[in-house]
Scaffold this active site. Structure first.
Site, short mmCIF file in Angstrom:
data_model
loop_
_atom_site.label_atom_id
_atom_site.label_comp_id
_atom_site.label_asym_id
_atom_site.label_seq_id
_atom_site.Cartn_x
_atom_site.Cartn_y
_atom_site.Cartn_z
N LYS A 45 -10.15 26.69 -10.93
CA LYS A 45 -10.31 28.21 -11.59
C LYS A 45 -11.84 28.35 -12.39
O LYS A 45 -11.94 27.14 -12.88
CB LYS A 45 -9.79 28.63 -12.67
CG LYS A 45 -8.22 28.74 -11.77
CD LYS A 45 -6.98 28.74 -12.95
CE LYS A 45 -5.51 28.67 -12.62
NZ LYS A 45 -4.24 28.51 -13.75
N SER A 132 -4.24 35.82 -17.07
CA SER A 132 -5.64 35.27 -16.87
C SER A 132 -7.07 35.29 -17.04
O SER A 132 -7.83 35.60 -16.83
CB SER A 132 -5.26 34.32 -17.71
OG SER A 132 -4.46 33.50 -19.11
O1 PNS Z 1 -2.17 28.31 -16.20
P1 PNS Z 1 -1.65 27.33 -15.31
O2 PNS Z 1 -3.56 27.46 -15.11
O3 PNS Z 1 -1.00 27.81 -14.49
O4 PNS Z 1 -1.05 26.29 -15.47
C1 PNS Z 1 -1.00 24.74 -14.73
C2 PNS Z 1 -1.41 23.47 -15.82
C3 PNS Z 1 -1.70 23.21 -16.50
C4 PNS Z 1 0.56 23.61 -16.72
C5 PNS Z 1 -0.94 22.46 -14.07
O5 PNS Z 1 -2.15 22.51 -14.04
C6 PNS Z 1 -0.46 20.58 -15.29
O6 PNS Z 1 0.85 20.83 -15.87
N1 PNS Z 1 -1.79 20.36 -15.04
C7 PNS Z 1 -1.63 18.87 -15.76
C8 PNS Z 1 -1.96 17.87 -14.62
C9 PNS Z 1 -0.63 17.84 -14.29
O7 PNS Z 1 0.47 17.45 -15.07
N2 PNS Z 1 -0.84 17.63 -12.66
C10 PNS Z 1 0.81 17.83 -12.01
C11 PNS Z 1 0.92 18.63 -12.49
S1 PNS Z 1 2.79 18.48 -11.08
#
Ligand code: PNS
Length: 165
Positions: A45, A132
């Site tokens: 994003k 957001s």
């Molecule tokens: O608010 P969002 O952007 O929808 O949140 C997404 C989030 C931050 C929960 C996801 O991108 C995440 O867990 N990122 C950390 C890296 C990670 O663990 N990636 C694998 C997810 S299965």
């Protein structure tokens, strides 16, 4: 539950009243909640606030709630959750359109750490359209975001867009 600790991860760029709603609902079922801003978001994003600014805003908004901690994390969510002994991940589900992405992440997270449970919370119907990214766009284009974010977030957005009073 006995001293149940949960992580509520996200980009929170910025924290909206929809997120606040999920946080307050979560406190009805867990003892402590770690609101964790991810340095790596799965869906790319174009950002508004730096990670530390997002964490600061979350701290300010929930300053009155000792059961909430705001922080950031890098790397995998499950590694962060495990390091904090938080076996519950909270996510808000606004609509069916969220489901596929959320379900995929939940199952991936569980295959990485089998002990983790993902708790999906439904927001208040007033907030089902909120995101957001839309709030960022509306704010950037000069729309009024008063109804969508806390006053501290609104003030910081106004400053970021060069619209200080
Ligand atoms: O608010 P969002 O952007 O929808 O949140 C997404 C989030 C931050 C929960 C996801 O991108 C995440 O867990 N990122 C950390 C890296 C990670 O663990 N990636 C694998 C997810 S299965």
């Amino acid at each position: 539950m006995n001293n149940a600790v949960a992580v509520y991860p996200g980009s929170f760029d910025p924290l909206t009243v929809g997120h606040e709603d999920i946080v307050r609902r979560s406190l009805g079922v867990v003892d402590r909640l770690i609101v964790a801003v991810a340095e790596t978001a799965t869906q790319a994003k174009s950002g508004l606030f730096e990670i530390e600014e997002r964490v600061d805003l979350i701290r300010e908004v929930f300053a009155d709630e000792p059961r909430i901690e705001a922080t950031s994390f890098s790397g995998l969510l499950v590694d962060f959750a495990r390091s904090r002994q938080a076996r519950i991940i909270v996510r808000g589900l606004r609509a069916v359109s969220d489901f596929e992405y959320e379900f995929q992440m939940a199952l991936m997270n569980r295959s990485l750490w089998p002990e983790v449970e993902v708790l999906f919370m439904a927001p208040s119907t007033r907030h089902t359209f909120l995101s957001s990214s839309l709030v960022r766009e509306v704010g950037r284009l000069g729309g009024d975001v008063t109804d969508f974010v806390s006053p501290v977030v609104k003030a910081r957005m106004d400053r970021a867009f060069g619209r200080d009073a």
